[in-house]
Design an enzyme around this catalytic site. Structure first.
Site, short mmCIF file in Angstrom:
data_model
loop_
_atom_site.label_atom_id
_atom_site.label_comp_id
_atom_site.label_asym_id
_atom_site.label_seq_id
_atom_site.Cartn_x
_atom_site.Cartn_y
_atom_site.Cartn_z
CG ASP A 1 -53.26 -36.87 29.23
OD1 ASP A 1 -52.86 -38.04 29.08
OD2 ASP A 1 -52.51 -35.92 29.57
CE LYS B 1 -50.56 -37.16 31.75
NZ LYS B 1 -50.27 -36.10 30.79
N1 HSE Z 1 -50.64 -35.96 25.57
C1 HSE Z 1 -50.06 -35.64 26.84
C2 HSE Z 1 -49.73 -34.15 26.90
C3 HSE Z 1 -48.83 -36.42 27.17
O1 HSE Z 1 -50.01 -33.42 25.95
O2 HSE Z 1 -49.21 -33.72 27.91
C4 HSE Z 1 -49.15 -37.85 27.50
O3 HSE Z 1 -50.03 -37.94 28.58
#
Ligand code: HSE
Length: 451
Positions: A203, A207
């Site tokens: 994730d 980003k």
């Molecule tokens: N799951 C992500 C986090 C948020 O824990 O920051 C969405 O990208």
């Protein structure tokens, strides 16, 4: 007042429902700010009968998001479905090809298809906006794409995943292990039932791929990000970091290095005195180093319904006003191929924890292998037991003892080769723990550059 901006919204999970509610709650203020109302006229989700606490009676219902994206009446398609491929990709392509603006929170989609989608938006003269895709509610995309235009960016780094930051914060504060803190994060609804994307760093990597493109004008290349997650972090590492004057954060870092752009996500030791070290719990933070402005840090909630909806609605407001900014801050056909720096050439200092057989010569063998690779050690400490381990857990003579090393600046290649040689010497009992140190001192890229 002009006619309303007509929104087709695909995905009615936590964020989608918050978008509907927040648009309703701020209806008049948004209309005044944008010169026209913003109105959701059609929606799409998996389950039509689910009670979401929102009134959908005035909106057309679609089962297929691509059909919604082709609805002649909508001006803008909001994609909150998620996932790097179809149906999200197909519906976004359908909307852009039909000359409809797109607002998305989908970082995985952009990390994989961002360049292609930016070019498709440009070819159709419509906007593709994704403020909610990076660091949730924090307005970092707009900041980088618009507010920092006069700057050359030397480095962007940050805490881009709230779940990991929550886990590391609790592990450190309470001396708990990773598994316990992950269960707590799941119980509190921070981590998904399948937490792989968060805790293994993907994730954050998605980003960071987007931030890197915005920072350096390169094509979005999710594959170019070097990724390590936080599963291997132990209380012993957090305690050692504390004693050394650091805290451990899962950091995404992109910077201009000698042979290209380094783009990496990994647990990182940062000085306790740095601003990023003090970002705790589920918060996100992004630091951007521009040559004109210097370093700024944006901090805030990186997830959550209303926080993320706030970013989605900011993008909708731009569309309502008719703002057309290139998705990646510059013409999509001018984005440069990503010049990926080789990770093995990364230069910096390292924390290394080894489980060492407690016998004569083991210590000397380790120091010797380090010296062979030209690695200068700042400290080397052998303990009777791992920090936090009780006497009862401390085996006697001939047992395995933790050894903690901190290197001076060296290269990833030298560290990897030295550790391979140490493993071949059979003096360590398990995989070494290696954590990169980011000193974040005044030798920041902008400080090193000549104006
Ligand atoms: N799951 C992500 C986090 C948020 O824990 O920051 C969405 O990208």
């Amino acid at each position: 007042m002009k006619s309303s901006l007509k929104v087709g919204l695909a995905g009615l999970g936590t964020v989608g429902a918050s978008v509907v509610r927040l648009l309703e709650r701020r209806r008049d203020e948004l209309a005044a700010a944008c010169g026209r109302p913003i109105e959701v006229v059609a929606v799409c989700a998996r389950d039509r009968n689910k009670d979401r606490g929102i009134d959908l009676s005035t909106m057309r219902w679609y089962d297929d998001p691509a059909e919604l994206a082709r609805d002649e009446e909508i001006d803008v398609f909001v994609e909150l479905i998620g996932g790097e491929d179809d149906p999200a990709a197909a519906s976004v392509r359908a909307a852009l090809s039909g000359r409809r603006a797109v607002v998305t929170a989908n970082k995985a989609l952009l990390a994989k298809h961002g360049t292609e989608l930016a070019r498709l938006a440009e070819a159709n003269a419509v906007s593709l906006s994704f403020e909610a895709a990076v660091a949730g509610g924090i307005p970092v995309v707009k900041t980088m794409r618009e507010a920092l235009l006069a700057n050359r960016i030397g480095r962007v780094y940050g805490i881009l995943n709230g779940t990991c930051n929550y886990i590391l914060t609790r592990m450190e504060a309470e001396g708990l292990d990773f598994a316990t803190c992950l269960r707590e994060a799941q119980r509190l609804g921070y981590a998904e039932a399948d937490p792989t994307f968060d805790i293994d760093g993907f994730d954050s990597a998605h980003k960071l791929a987007i931030l890197t493109s915005l920072a350096f004008g390169t094509e979005v290349d999710g594959e170019a990000v070097y990724v390590e997650g936080i599963r291997s972090i132990e209380p012993a590492d957090l305690q050692a970091a504390d004693e050394l004057g650091f805290r451990i954060k899962l950091l995404g870092v992109a910077l201009q290095a000698g042979d290209g752009i380094e783009c990496r996500v990994h647990p990182t030791m940062v000085p306790k005195a740095s601003a990023i070290a003090r970002i705790d719990g589920v918060l996100n933070a992004v630091a951007i180093d521009g040559d004109a402005l210097g370093e700024i840090i944006l901090v805030g909630p990186g997830a959550g319904g209303d926080a993320t909806a706030s970013a989605v609605i900011a993008d909708l407001a731009d569309v309502a006003r008719g703002d057309l900014v290139p998705p990646m801050g510059r013409a999509a056909h001018r984005l440069k191929p990503f010049p990926r720096a080789r990770m093995r050439r990364h230069a910096g200092s390292y924390y290394i924890r080894l489980s060492v057989a407690d016998r004569p010569g083991a210590f000397a063998a380790i120091a010797g292998r380090m010296a062979e690779k030209g690695i200068s050690l700042e400290s080397i400490v052998q303990r009777r037991r791992a920090p936090g381990q009780s006497d009862a857990g401390d085996a006697s003579e001939g047992s395995v003892k933790p050894v903690f090393l901190v290197t001076h600046d060296t290269t990833e290649e030298a560290v990897r080769e030295a550790l391979a040689a140490i493993a071949a010497d059979s003096v360590i009992a398990s995989e070494p723990q290696v954590i990169r140190i980011e000193r974040l001192d005044d030798t920041t890229p902008s400080a090193r550059r000549e104006n």
